[in-house]
Enzyme design. Structure first.
Site, mmCIF file in Angstrom:
data_model
loop_
_atom_site.group_PDB
_atom_site.id
_atom_site.type_symbol
_atom_site.label_atom_id
_atom_site.label_comp_id
_atom_site.label_asym_id
_atom_site.label_seq_id
_atom_site.Cartn_x
_atom_site.Cartn_y
_atom_site.Cartn_z
ATOM 1 N N CYS A 51 1.120 -2.546 -7.891
ATOM 2 C CA CYS A 51 0.334 -3.422 -8.774
ATOM 3 C C CYS A 51 0.688 -3.158 -10.240
ATOM 4 C CB CYS A 51 -1.162 -3.217 -8.517
ATOM 5 S SG CYS A 51 -1.882 -1.836 -9.411
ATOM 6 N N CYS A 95 1.763 2.215 -4.693
ATOM 7 C CA CYS A 95 1.270 0.868 -5.008
ATOM 8 C C CYS A 95 2.187 0.175 -6.012
ATOM 9 C CB CYS A 95 -0.142 0.986 -5.578
ATOM 10 S SG CYS A 95 -0.873 -0.586 -6.065
ATOM 11 N N ASP A 107 -16.835 -9.055 3.193
ATOM 12 C CA ASP A 107 -16.919 -8.934 1.740
ATOM 13 C C ASP A 107 -17.613 -7.639 1.370
ATOM 14 O OD1 ASP A 107 -19.935 -9.477 0.713
ATOM 15 O OD2 ASP A 107 -19.578 -10.627 2.537
HETATM 16 ZN ZN ZN Z 1 -1.979 -0.067 -7.995
#
Ligand code: ZN
Length: 382
Positions: A332, A330, A292
């Site tokens: 996203c 990417c 983490d």
């Molecule tokens: Zn992205």
């Protein structure tokens, strides 16, 4: 409870592919674990975190004890139903706050991993030393709330009882996370405490949640190995590797090389608080299953994006005229809809939307990076 299955091993490194099964679903490992200290992934909703591919979150027992309190969370049915997050959760034991609110605060380190005192600095934390705002005893630790100065005691029993009420799938034994400027003599005493607390947590543990023990020992080989042997010999469901890991990345790699081989092969290993995206590869190669780190979400809120081209600081003027997507590699939502110039504009205005857009991207990036490492292990190329 949890179960852990190693499904493939690298022949070139200690990296391994696995499935960590919990009552709230399976986690494909190696996995990055975003930090949700107070049961929130800052700047975004948990639905957005799930869409960004987050498999598991880690919350913090000490901070949730202060706000809203574990009783309130228990009355809501535990963290999963309180948050509306039906995927796996971990809670840290509060051991990190022994450091961050204690010697870490006194020496102004610990807010961010990687901020270390220079090598020339003398270790000043000797047996008998106490931090200014925390009192460490053999039974546990007295804390002062950073919000209102109120006093709170956490020992192995208190931490475990709080974590039981919070109800995460995976909980950690209470430990003393030590600071970089600790002398070996202090560490020996500290390890004795941490090890006694680990045994106490096992005695008190009711078996419903998976309990991980934590290996400490700072950056000293003998002490790390002593702790790994001791904690690794106890019947924990998994193991955390915590504390000070030295001054630089080489030291951190070294600590992992000393520690990981001494932990039981068939149980999962979690590296606490470490995981800059550029470290993922080296951490995974050394046999860590989950890790983490606050860096991807913290940096997002400061205008920094992790991309296939490296770190981009959107405060830089050049991005104000750049029409490219944030990271052309990417997929996203941020990279599909927003240009660098628009995000750079939002970052300069300190718009909430900029923090959200960059957090979504950074989490997506880190989860994709972890997935690509899993693919590499499966193909035998890591
Ligand atoms: Zn992205």
């Amino acid at each position: 409870m949890i179960s852990f299955r190693v499904t493939a091993r690298s022949s070139r490194s200690a990296a391994r592919l696995g499935v960590l099964s919990t009552p709230h679903g399976d986690i494909e490992t190696p996995a990055f674990v975003p930090v949700a200290t107070r049961a929130a992934v800052k700047a975004i909703s948990l639905q957005q975190a799930a869409e960004a591919g987050c498999q598991l979150l880690i919350c913090n027992t000490f901070h949730l004890h202060l706000t809203p309190g574990e009783d309130l969370v228990a009355a809501a049915g535990g963290l999963h139903s309180f948050m509306g997050w039906q995927r796996p959760l971990m809670t840290d034991s509060g051991g990190y706050q022994v450091f961050s609110l204690g010697f870490g605060r006194d020496h102004d380190v610990g807010k961010l991993r990687g901020v270390f005192p220079g090598k020339e600095q003398q270790a000043t934390i000797k047996p008998g030393s106490q931090p200014n705002h925390v009192k460490i005893t053999d039974d546990g630790v007295w804390f002062r709330s950073p919000r209102d100065g109120s006093k709170h005691f956490l020992g192995p029993a208190e931490s475990l009882a709080m974590q039981r009420k919070l109800g995460a799938d995976i909980v950690f034994a209470f430990d003393e996370c030590t600071a970089p400027l600790t002398t070996p003599a202090y560490l020996e005493l500290s390890l004795r405490r941490t090890h006694a607390w680990a045994e106490r947590c096992l005695e008190l543990h009711d078996g419903e949640q998976a309990l991980y023990g934590i290996v400490q020992g700072s950056h000293y080989r003998e002490l790390r190995q002593h702790s790994a042997r001791f904690i690794g010999g106890l019947p924990f469901a998994g193991f955390g590797i915590g504390g000070d890991l030295g001054q630089d990345k080489q030291d951190m790699h070294q600590v992992l090389e000393w520690t990981v081989p001494l932990l039981p092969e068939e149980r999962p290993r979690h590296l606490l608080g470490i995981g800059h995206p550029e470290d993922f590869d080296e951490i995974v190669r050394r046999g860590v299953d989950t890790f983490d780190c606050i860096v991807p979400t913290l940096h997002a809120r400061h205008g920094i994006a992790f991309t296939a081209e490296g770190r981009l600081n959107l405060r830089n003027r050049r991005f104000l005229t750049d029409p490219a997507p944030l990271d052309p590699a990417c997929s996203c939502p941020t990279c599909r809809y927003a240009s660098r110039r628009y995000l750079a504009h939002l970052v300069r205005l300190e718009e909430i939307g900029a923090m959200a857009a960059l957090t979504v991207h950074n989490l997506h990036y880190c989860n994709r990076l972890a997935a690509s490492l899993r693919e590499a292990i499966a193909k035998g190329s890591l």
